[in-house]
Design a protein around this motif. Structure first.
Motif, short mmCIF file in Angstrom:
data_model
loop_
_atom_site.label_atom_id
_atom_site.label_comp_id
_atom_site.label_asym_id
_atom_site.label_seq_id
_atom_site.Cartn_x
_atom_site.Cartn_y
_atom_site.Cartn_z
N ALA A 40 56.47 -0.96 25.73
CA ALA A 40 57.72 -0.90 26.51
C ALA A 40 58.88 -1.64 25.87
N SER A 41 58.59 -2.49 24.88
CA SER A 41 59.68 -3.26 24.27
C SER A 41 60.14 -2.67 22.93
N GLU A 42 59.63 -1.50 22.57
CA GLU A 42 59.97 -0.94 21.26
C GLU A 42 60.84 0.31 21.37
N GLY A 131 57.52 -12.62 34.08
CA GLY A 131 58.65 -13.27 33.40
C GLY A 131 58.39 -13.36 31.90
N HIS A 132 59.45 -13.41 31.12
CA HIS A 132 59.30 -13.49 29.67
C HIS A 132 58.95 -14.92 29.26
N ILE A 133 58.29 -15.06 28.13
CA ILE A 133 57.90 -16.41 27.69
C ILE A 133 59.11 -17.33 27.46
N GLN A 181 62.65 -9.78 34.08
CA GLN A 181 61.26 -9.91 33.62
C GLN A 181 61.01 -9.02 32.41
N SER A 182 59.80 -9.22 31.85
CA SER A 182 59.31 -8.30 30.82
C SER A 182 58.46 -7.20 31.45
N VAL A 183 57.89 -7.51 32.61
CA VAL A 183 57.26 -6.46 33.42
C VAL A 183 58.30 -6.15 34.49
N ALA A 209 66.77 -7.67 28.90
CA ALA A 209 66.23 -7.22 27.62
C ALA A 209 65.59 -5.84 27.73
N HIS A 210 64.68 -5.70 28.69
CA HIS A 210 63.95 -4.42 28.76
C HIS A 210 64.81 -3.28 29.25
N VAL A 211 65.67 -3.58 30.20
CA VAL A 211 66.33 -2.49 30.94
C VAL A 211 67.80 -2.29 30.54
N HIS A 236 67.02 -3.32 21.24
CA HIS A 236 66.05 -2.38 20.64
C HIS A 236 64.95 -1.92 21.59
N LYS A 237 65.21 -1.96 22.89
CA LYS A 237 64.17 -1.50 23.83
C LYS A 237 64.69 -0.22 24.48
N THR A 238 65.11 -0.28 25.74
CA THR A 238 65.72 0.94 26.28
C THR A 238 67.11 1.15 25.70
N LEU A 372 47.51 -2.50 31.93
CA LEU A 372 48.27 -1.98 30.79
C LEU A 372 49.72 -1.85 31.22
N ARG A 373 50.63 -2.13 30.30
CA ARG A 373 52.05 -1.85 30.53
C ARG A 373 52.44 -0.72 29.59
N LEU A 374 52.99 0.34 30.16
CA LEU A 374 53.36 1.51 29.36
C LEU A 374 54.87 1.71 29.41
N1 DSN Z 1 57.37 -9.85 24.50
C1 DSN Z 1 58.26 -8.71 24.49
C2 DSN Z 1 57.81 -7.67 25.43
O1 DSN Z 1 57.03 -6.86 25.00
O2 DSN Z 1 58.21 -7.62 26.58
C3 DSN Z 1 59.68 -9.05 24.68
O3 DSN Z 1 60.09 -10.05 23.79
#
Ligand code: DSN
Length: 437
Positions: A40-42, A131-133, A181-183, A209-211, A236-238, A372-374
């Motif tokens: 999901a982060s790529e 939450g993200h690290i 969050q990352s999720v 970041a993700h959205v 570089h995600k969505t 799993l996170r997709l």
């Molecule tokens: N850890 C990454 C993720 O996959 O959400 C973001 O840095």
């Protein structure tokens, strides 16, 4: 003339090391060319961005801001960065944009440097809840030595428990309320949290970041108009640019803007990655043209994938909310803390489907989670739609539920992917020679 350095025949062992890197790079490209990238982060970058990232800019230096540099040779780059700042403000609807940060985490470190000082209180989503690290003591929050309290979490709605979060904020009066969050399945009810935060004088920082692409494409929420003072994010995600970060703000206050710029330079970056910044600017221009359609298609696809996976018999989270409103889908594969998510991710990797194991509500161990996170943003980018989401769900079921021969499934993954080798939602689509990785 003496011997030209580098002109002699190289030692076979040193050459073998470099060739090993070339081979592994090619193999990694083949993995994604023939497989389904569902982390999901790529994402993948457009042909024009690929050219920019491989340009001479990669070896150059700039410090400071356009027109205020510490090195010569930056005039052309000033043109690029100035255009990028104005495009970023436009695409994200921000009053302020700094586009230099080298990642989402670097943007977070800079934002926390600008907004808080060591010992200040901060509220955020716990890593166990997605939450993200960098929102945790082990990451940027700890690096800044902030006193962290985490929001209570609503498992059914997969978002912070809003009443509980507002109560916490009013009780402890933090300096920063960090959201995101990352999720990240659903928009966070931000107005209520921002009202509580501003009541106690806290800044609201939204980690998008993700959205970020969904936000910019108008398909998720609009944090800077719902009360966020600062928005950070990855490019570089969505948002489908090269790896890097953004630091954005709704503040028109020049002092605040200066503090944010200073937090990036000299705060956390000296020079930054000029080739990636230029790539971000091209990606912003492409997003201006195609972003809304791309974001809409991502959300359609994630819903379709979730529904198809549920129909195949998978335990898909958040059914009562139609599973997802983002690019992500979460599936549970066995008992809490059983490691079933890790096992599923490995089996999927064996058939060419690249995902990541993820902690889901109840899991306590990051290496043996049940889930799993997709993410569907990359499959969407190469033109997959609803029909393909149903096919992908079937491939998941063949590998994980029906225990079919994995080599056969892998071949079918490859067959499916062979029809999706062109990067979409970008300029010069017709000039591509194929899936360039
Ligand atoms: N850890 C990454 C993720 O996959 O959400 C973001 O840095």
């Amino acid at each position: 003339m003496g011997e030209v350095p580098g002109s002699w025949k190289p030692n076979n062992e040193t050459l073998a090391k470099a060739n090993a890197v070339m081979d592994a790079t090619k193999a990694s490209g083949d993995l994604y060319r023939n497989g389904l990238g569902m982390i999901a982060s790529e994402n993948i970058i457009s042909p024009m961005v690929q050219k920019i990232v491989a340009s001479d800019l990669h070896g150059r230096y700039a410090e400071g801001l356009p027109g205020k540099r510490y090195y010569q040779g930056c005039d052309d780059f000033d043109t690029i960065e100035s255009l990028g700042i104005s495009l970023a403000k436009q695409v994200f609807g921000a009053q302020f944009a700094n586009i230099q940060s080298t990642s989402g985490t670097v943007s977070n470190i800079a934002a926390l440097k600008a907004l808080a000082k060591p010992g200040d209180k901060i509220t955020a989503v716990s890593t166990a809840d997605g939450g993200h690290i960098s929102h945790a003591r082990m990451g940027a929050v700890g690096l800044r030595d902030l006193d962290l309290s985490t929001y209570p979490w609503d498992i059914d709605r997969m978002e912070p428990d809003i009443d509980g979060a507002c109560k916490l904020i009013r009780e402890i009066s933090p300096k920063v309320c960090l959201i995101g969050q990352s999720v990240f399945l659903f928009p966070t009810p931000l107005k209520e949290i921002a009202a509580a935060a501003h009541e106690v004088g806290a800044s609201v920082m939204y980690d998008g970041a993700h959205v970020l692409g969904l936000i910019a494409g108008g398909q998720f929420q609009d944090p800077l108009r719902e009360g966020a003072d600062i928005m950070t994010g990855s490019s570089h995600k969505t948002f489908p640019g090269p790896q890097g970060g953004f630091l954005l703000s709704s503040s028109e206050d020049e002092k605040v803007q200066k503090r944010l710029n200073n937090a990036i330079f000299p705060g956390v970056c000296s020079s930054y990655h000029l080739h990636h910044v230029a790539g971000k600017v091209v990606a912003l221009a492409e997003f201006e043209e195609y972003g809304e359609t791309y974001a809409k298609d991502i959300v359609k696809n994630s819903r379709a994938l979730a529904e198809s996976l549920a129909a195949e018999g998978f335990d898909v989270l958040a059914e009562s909310r139609n599973y997802t409103a983002s690019h992500q889908v979460l599936t549970r594969h066995g008992d809490i803390d059983s490691g079933a998510g890790a096992k599923a991710a490995k089996t999927l990797e064996d058939v060419g489907i690249i995902t990541n194991m993820n902690m889901l509500p109840g899991d306590t161990k990051a290496l043996t989670p049940s889930g799993l996170r997709l993410g569907v943003q990359e499959l969407t980018r190469v033109g997959m739609g609803k029909t393909e989401m149903a096919e992908v769900a079937k491939l998941f079921a063949r590998a994980l539920i029906h225990n079919e021969d994995l080599n056969r499934v892998k071949q079918d993954v490859k067959n499916l992917k062979s029809n999706f080798q062109t990067i979409r939602y970008c300029f010069n689509e017709e000039e591509q020679s194929g899936y360039i990785l």
